[in-house]
Structures are given as C-alpha cells and as structure tokens.
Design an enzyme around this catalytic site. Structure first.
Site, PDB file in Angstrom:
ATOM      1  N   HIS A  67      -6.090 -12.843   1.741  1.00  9.14           N
ATOM      2  CA  HIS A  67      -5.101 -11.801   1.414  1.00  9.14           C
ATOM      3  C   HIS A  67      -5.781 -10.431   1.398  1.00  9.14           C
ATOM      4  CE1 HIS A  67      -1.328 -10.774  -1.157  1.00  9.14           C
ATOM      5  NE2 HIS A  67      -1.793  -9.676  -0.584  1.00  9.14           N
ATOM      6  N   HIS A  69      -5.634  -6.219   3.324  1.00 10.50           N
ATOM      7  CA  HIS A  69      -4.885  -5.234   4.111  1.00 10.50           C
ATOM      8  C   HIS A  69      -5.889  -4.363   4.865  1.00 10.50           C
ATOM      9  CE1 HIS A  69      -1.164  -6.110   1.797  1.00 10.50           C
ATOM     10  NE2 HIS A  69      -2.038  -6.348   0.833  1.00 10.50           N
ATOM     11  N   ARG A  71      -4.737  -2.335   7.407  1.00  7.46           N
ATOM     12  CA  ARG A  71      -3.927  -1.146   7.746  1.00  7.46           C
ATOM     13  C   ARG A  71      -3.733  -0.870   9.237  1.00  7.46           C
ATOM     14  NH1 ARG A  71      -1.689  -1.398   2.959  1.00  7.46           N
ATOM     15  NH2 ARG A  71      -2.900  -0.530   1.232  1.00  7.46           N
ATOM     16  N   ASN A 101       2.083  -6.079   6.507  1.00 17.10           N
ATOM     17  CA  ASN A 101       2.857  -4.876   6.180  1.00 17.10           C
ATOM     18  C   ASN A 101       2.140  -3.619   6.674  1.00 17.10           C
ATOM     19  OD1 ASN A 101       0.968  -5.585   4.172  1.00 17.10           O
ATOM     20  ND2 ASN A 101       1.995  -4.360   2.611  1.00 17.10           N
ATOM     21  N   ASP A 158       4.571  -9.431   2.667  1.00 12.98           N
ATOM     22  CA  ASP A 158       3.786  -8.944   1.528  1.00 12.98           C
ATOM     23  C   ASP A 158       4.058  -7.478   1.210  1.00 12.98           C
ATOM     24  OD1 ASP A 158       1.637  -9.608  -0.418  1.00 12.98           O
ATOM     25  OD2 ASP A 158       0.698  -7.899   0.552  1.00 12.98           O
ATOM     26  N   HIS A 185       5.822 -12.216  -1.896  1.00 13.18           N
ATOM     27  CA  HIS A 185       5.424 -11.265  -2.940  1.00 13.18           C
ATOM     28  C   HIS A 185       6.401 -11.413  -4.109  1.00 13.18           C
ATOM     29  CE1 HIS A 185       3.611  -7.388  -4.324  1.00 13.18           C
ATOM     30  NE2 HIS A 185       4.781  -7.301  -4.960  1.00 13.18           N
ATOM     31  N   HIS A 238      -1.410 -13.529  -5.698  1.00 14.73           N
ATOM     32  CA  HIS A 238      -1.792 -12.664  -6.839  1.00 14.73           C
ATOM     33  C   HIS A 238      -1.006 -12.936  -8.125  1.00 14.73           C
ATOM     34  CE1 HIS A 238       1.588 -10.505  -5.105  1.00 14.73           C
ATOM     35  NE2 HIS A 238       0.871  -9.859  -4.202  1.00 14.73           N
ATOM     36  N   ASP A 311      -6.701  -9.134  -2.281  1.00  9.04           N
ATOM     37  CA  ASP A 311      -5.598  -8.178  -2.095  1.00  9.04           C
ATOM     38  C   ASP A 311      -6.170  -6.778  -1.843  1.00  9.04           C
ATOM     39  OD1 ASP A 311      -3.065  -7.171  -1.816  1.00  9.04           O
ATOM     40  OD2 ASP A 311      -2.511  -7.310  -3.928  1.00  9.04           O
ATOM     41  N   HIS A 315      -6.387   2.950   0.122  1.00 13.60           N
ATOM     42  CA  HIS A 315      -5.556   4.155   0.134  1.00 13.60           C
ATOM     43  C   HIS A 315      -6.471   5.374   0.144  1.00 13.60           C
ATOM     44  CE1 HIS A 315      -1.747   2.107  -0.447  1.00 13.60           C
ATOM     45  NE2 HIS A 315      -2.236   1.465  -1.481  1.00 13.60           N
TER      46      HIS A 315
END
Length: 430
Positions: A67, A69, A71, A101, A158, A185, A238, A311, A315
């Site tokens: 799991h 990300h 991007r 996502n 997700d 989710h 999660h 997870d 950012h």
C-alpha cells in the site's frame, strides 16, 4: 545511499539468516550467483567472490509494501516511480504495490500496462493496484479481468470509499471469479463529513472538526458482511480503531478470506501527538487514542492483523505547511517504516524478530499471491540486511522521496536497514 551492480559471485558472510517462509533462524552465509540464490547455509565460496561481512546483522527476505502512493501519473512533483523506488530501497522494500488514485486514476488495462512498463526501468519491482470503479466515481465497475491480464494484483478506489453497498457487492462478486483482493478505504463519508482528526477529548481541546471511530468500523462491518455473503477476498487497509478490530476478530473466525493491514503511524502515534498541530499527522483514517493503539498492537500479537503496510503518501512542503484544515491527508512512510515498527513492536512490546519480519515479507506476499520462498535455489535474490540493535534518530538525511512530509523526523528508531538486494543490484544505506 549507494547502488551498485552485483558481481557474478557475492557471499553474505557470518550473518543470522532469518527465513520467515520456513520459520528458521541460523548463523550462516548466503551465496548469490548472477543475481540469483545459489545456496544458503555454511558454504565454500568461489575464490573470485565478493565477500560482505554480515556479523551481528540479520539477513532476510526483501520487504513488500502492499500500500503505497507513487503519484505517477499526474503528480510527479510529489513522487514518481523512480523516486518512490529509492525511498523503498532505503526502507528495505524490494517490492511495492502502488495505489490507483493518481491523476488520471489507474482504471483501465492501458493504465495498468503503463505502470508495468515504467516499472521495468525502476530498481525495485512495482505492482499496480487497479481501481474498483471507473474514475473512482463509485458507480461503474472497471474491466477487472482485462486489468489483471495486464498485471494488476488487486483492486481499490483508495482514498475514496465505495459508499454504495450495491456497488461494493458487485465488485466482490466480480472479484470472486479471479480470487483477488478487494481493498476498500473504510471511512463512512456521511459520518466523516469534514472531520480532520479522531473525535475525542483531544479534538475538543484543539477545537478541530473530527469524526468518531465508528466512521471506520461501520464501513468495515459492512464490508465484512458483504465478503461473507459473496465468498470473495476482502483486504482491510490501514485499520485504526479497536471497534474495527473487534468486528474483524469475530468475522475471521468464520471467514479465512479476510486479511488486514496496519500502518507504522497508527502503531507509533496517538491523537495526543496532534497537540503539536503537526500537519504531517493529518492522515485518513486518523491517528486515534492510546486505547485504540493498544488494541492494534494486541491484534498484531494475536494474529488478527496480517501485515504492515506504509500507506506512503507524499505531499509537497507548500501543501503541508498550510493550516491544519486545508493541509492534505497523508505522510511518507517507506524510509521510516522498519525503524518505527522495530521501536514499537520489538523494543516496547517485546515481539521477536521472526514475527516482525513475517509482517513485512511472507504475509503480504501471500495476500497478493506472490512466491513466498525467497531463499529457494535459483530464485532472484530479494534480500534485506539489517542491524536489529541499532538505535538511531530519523532525519532528513534518511529521506529519498521527493517529499518530506514525515512526523517521524527527530524520533528515536530501533533497528536499521543496512543493505537491500534486488534486480541484480545492491543498495547500501548509510
């Protein structure tokens, strides 16, 4: 961090070989020839071999994060497959499942093929998870069969829960034909509303809008019932609350197709840590109470939780430096994962090394249907070498992601990855 190509013969010498698949632990050597496992145990290495002294270190399977990300496509300013791979290597991860996502979402066979093709350029193995619904709109099921044929391992929207129970039912029924996990989710949007953190004493003191623990447990309970009805495989991501754990514990007694993950940050922090207003602790589902944290740790010890997943959610500094109400949800977690869970589970809660390693290796591989016997002769070497006793402090120097949104900065860690071997390369981590 230094990445170099493995020589024809390399021997990891005098280490403690921890094999989570065969449940064995012994002193010995690992011989790697042409990037593949040649032999494990006491060996006589060819004279031309490169010797790596692993005294006082543990040699084990490469970690697998199901799991994360990365991007790409769409927000490569936060992370891309290459930078995410470097973060993974620093954390001891030789494989990662990337969540869909992105922008646009990974909701078609063509987008799955893009990730698969791009991953061939990367220094780790990357497995895309496809969307459950088209454009993550929660309405129309994607072409799961075609996406699986291109390389998807599971399905999730997700970040956006499947609120429509009928759609979730259809997704589980459809996935049953392929025997792959559906990952929802688990947050009830009608209860979450504009919640920024867990609803409790701390949120009241801070004056922040919040959502209660049943925001998660209601959705988890619904999904467990639907999984029981359809006979499909459900993976709960999660998990964060004691109420969710209670539902899962009861349903697992009836259904062996339920699997569950927990993140390092839900193990490490409680909502009291949010008194700092650190936006890096703004995550979904939220960090909950000390009682919830204890319930999660107990669930790991009792085998209710199957694996640890980061997870990892990068950012930009600009986004995370906004006020708590406008900062995005999520934190990075690949580089800090092993040290954080080592601190909580081994140092503070006396778990043994084998049990911890299983949560990061054979268990997630089993969930995703991958080979779990990584010390088998002839298989590609996917190995982590780590120091189980090293105490260290997580800092910016340990981050290889494009983003730095980590609440673990300045925190004490226990256990540190020293080297990661995968795809015929060895990465040395300072």
């Amino acid at each position: 961090m230094n990445i170099s190509k493995l020589k024809k013969n390399i021997v990891l010498k005098n280490g403690t070989i921890l094999d989570p698949y065969n449940n064995t632990e012994k002193k010995g050597d690992v011989h790697i020839e042409n990037g593949k496992i040649k032999s494990v145990g006491k060996i006589s290495a060819p004279k031309t071999s490169e010797i790596i002294d692993c005294k006082d270190l543990i040699i084990t399977h490469g970690f697998f994060d199901i799991h994360a990300h990365f991007r790409e496509p769409g927000r490569e300013d936060k992370e891309d497959l290459n930078s995410g791979s470097l973060a993974a290597l620093a954390g001891g991860f030789t494989r990662v499942c990337t969540m869909p996502n992105t922008d646009p979402p990974i909701d078609s066979p063509e987008s799955i093929r893009y990730i698969i093709d791009r991953s061939e350029e990367c220094p780790i193995h990357i497995h895309p998870i496809g969307c459950i619904t088209k454009s993550q709109e929660g309405k129309e099921i994607t072409e799961m069969g075609a996406m699986l044929a291109e390389g998807a391992l599971a399905f999730s929207d997700d970040g956006l829960p499947i609120n429509d129970s009928g759609v979730m039912y259809n997704a589980l029924e459809y996935s049953y034909m392929f025997d792959v996990p559906i990952i929802n989710h688990a947050e009830d949007d009608c209860l979450k509303r504009h919640g920024l953190m867990h609803e409790g004493k701390v949120s009241t003191h801070l004056g922040l809008s919040a959502s209660p623990d049943i925001t998660e447990s209601n959705m988890v309970f619904r999904d467990l019932e639907l999984a029981m009805l359809t006979g499909a495989r459900l993976h709960v991501p999660h998990v964060s609350s004691a109420k969710s754990i209670n539902h899962i514990k009861l349903m697992k007694k009836k259904n062996d197709k339920i699997t569950v993950e927990v993140t390092p940050h839900h193990l490490f922090f409680s909502d009291e840590d949010l008194y700092t207003f650190d936006t890096n602790l703004k995550v979904a589902p939220p960090i909950r109470t000390k009682e919830d944290r204890k319930a999660i740790i107990d669930a790991i010890k009792n085998g209710i939780i199957d694996c640890i997943a980061t997870d990892h959610a990068p950012h930009t500094i600009e986004e995370k430096e906004g006020t708590f109400d406008i900062a995005p949800f999520g934190m990075i977690g690949l580089e800090s994962c092993f040290g954080a869970v080592g601190k909580v589970l081994i140092n503070d809660n006396k778990m043994d090394q084998m049990s911890l390693v299983k949560l990061l290796t054979v268990n997630p591989r089993k969930i995703m249907g991958l080979d779990q016997d990584l010390f088998k002769e002839g298989i590609e070497a996917e190995i982590v070498i780590y120091d189980p006793k090293l105490e260290w402090k997580f800092s910016l120097e340990n981050i290889f992601s494009k983003s730095q949104n980590s609440p673990f900065l300045g925190r004490e860690m226990k256990g540190k990855v020293k080297s990661t071997i995968v795809k015929g390369y060895i990465t040395s981590i300072d």
